[in-house]
Design an enzyme around this catalytic site. Structure first.
Site, PDB file in Angstrom:
ATOM      1  N   ARG A 140       8.818   0.184  -2.569  1.00 12.96           N
ATOM      2  CA  ARG A 140       8.440  -1.170  -2.989  1.00 12.96           C
ATOM      3  C   ARG A 140       9.652  -2.021  -3.356  1.00 12.96           C
ATOM      4  O   ARG A 140      10.672  -1.509  -3.802  1.00 12.96           O
ATOM      5  CB  ARG A 140       7.488  -1.118  -4.184  1.00 12.96           C
ATOM      6  CG  ARG A 140       6.134  -0.544  -3.815  1.00 12.96           C
ATOM      7  CD  ARG A 140       5.250  -0.423  -5.001  1.00 12.96           C
ATOM      8  NE  ARG A 140       5.736   0.633  -5.895  1.00 12.96           N
ATOM      9  CZ  ARG A 140       5.087   1.043  -6.978  1.00 12.96           C
ATOM     10  NH1 ARG A 140       3.950   0.481  -7.323  1.00 12.96           N
ATOM     11  NH2 ARG A 140       5.586   2.009  -7.729  1.00 12.96           N
ATOM     12  N   GLU A 158       0.820  -1.215   0.000  1.00 13.44           N
ATOM     13  CA  GLU A 158       0.000   0.000   0.000  1.00 13.44           C
ATOM     14  C   GLU A 158       0.853   1.264   0.000  1.00 13.44           C
ATOM     15  O   GLU A 158       1.836   1.368   0.728  1.00 13.44           O
ATOM     16  CB  GLU A 158      -0.898  -0.016   1.246  1.00 13.44           C
ATOM     17  CG  GLU A 158      -1.752   1.202   1.431  1.00 13.44           C
ATOM     18  CD  GLU A 158      -2.886   1.294   0.430  1.00 13.44           C
ATOM     19  OE1 GLU A 158      -3.022   2.375  -0.184  1.00 13.44           O
ATOM     20  OE2 GLU A 158      -3.626   0.318   0.271  1.00 13.44           O
ATOM     21  N   ASP A 185       9.934   5.661  -3.527  1.00  4.31           N
ATOM     22  CA  ASP A 185       9.230   4.396  -3.736  1.00  4.31           C
ATOM     23  C   ASP A 185       9.898   3.340  -2.874  1.00  4.31           C
ATOM     24  O   ASP A 185      11.066   3.022  -3.067  1.00  4.31           O
ATOM     25  CB  ASP A 185       9.286   4.014  -5.217  1.00  4.31           C
ATOM     26  CG  ASP A 185       8.343   2.897  -5.594  1.00  4.31           C
ATOM     27  OD1 ASP A 185       7.945   2.112  -4.704  1.00  4.31           O
ATOM     28  OD2 ASP A 185       8.007   2.789  -6.783  1.00  4.31           O
TER      29      ASP A 185
END
Length: 193
Positions: free
Chosen positions: A123, A87, A121
């Site tokens: 991720r 998320e 980011d």
């Protein structure tokens, strides 16, 4: 990395009939949405969870549109959507809402993440490598506008990038421009939508 793998189940959806399988990685549970038959190179969408977009239909991002277009494409052509529980570019829902608050005050999506102490980011894609290896997939067509996803995969050949063309709206234009200008997203095709 400790990973548990669920059984496979059928999942009828408004996009068609799919099979699903869950992969539990530590505390995160990821979902693979499968449309058979598929062949190499396999059509793959790596989609990071976006509760506000995917479930609520937020217009601040293009996440739901990308997910829906990917499911339609996979239904028609075969392949998989790998739905990652990352998320808010992996900062979590709580921090994402705080980032939204900063965006309401004029910061862009990157500035908001940095203000909260996160990278642009957060991720990672190691679990994707594991999932593709589990399904014995060696070559893929990656449905993405994000070049980081192209570079984040190490054990598979990316035969082609399939753009996901989404028409911007007045609420996500700045967000998409930031993704294009600052994160290198390949969004030129969106102008044709």
């Amino acid at each position: 990395m400790n990973i548990e793998i669920s059984n496979v189940a059928k999942l009828p959806s408004r996009f068609g009939m799919f099979k699903v399988q869950a992969f539990k990685e530590d505390e995160k549970e990821h979902l693979v949405i499968i449309k058979e038959p598929y062949k190499e190179p396999v059509n793959i969408r790596i989609h990071s969870e976006c509760l506000t977009g995917d479930a609520i239909g937020s217009l601040k991002c293009d996440c739901r549109d990308q997910l829906e277009e990917s499911l339609k494409f996979i239904e028609k052509n075969g392949g998989m959507v790998i739905y990652l529980r990352q998320e808010g570019r992996n900062i979590g829902l709580f921090n994402k809402i705080n980032a939204y608050n900063l965006q309401d005050k004029g910061l862009d999506t990157i500035e908001a993440n940095h203000q909260l102490g996160f990278k642009t980011d957060e991720r990672t894609y190691e679990i994707v490598d594991f999932i593709l290896k589990y399904y014995k997939i060696k070559s893929i067509n990656l449905l993405t506008n994000n070049p980081k996803k192209l570079m984040g995969l190490h054990n598979v050949k990316v035969a082609a990038r399939v753009p996901i063309i989404i028409k911007p709206n007045k609420f996500n234009e700045k967000y998409l421009q930031t993704k294009k200008n600052e994160m290198g997203h390949l969004l030129d095709d969106n102008k044709k939508a």
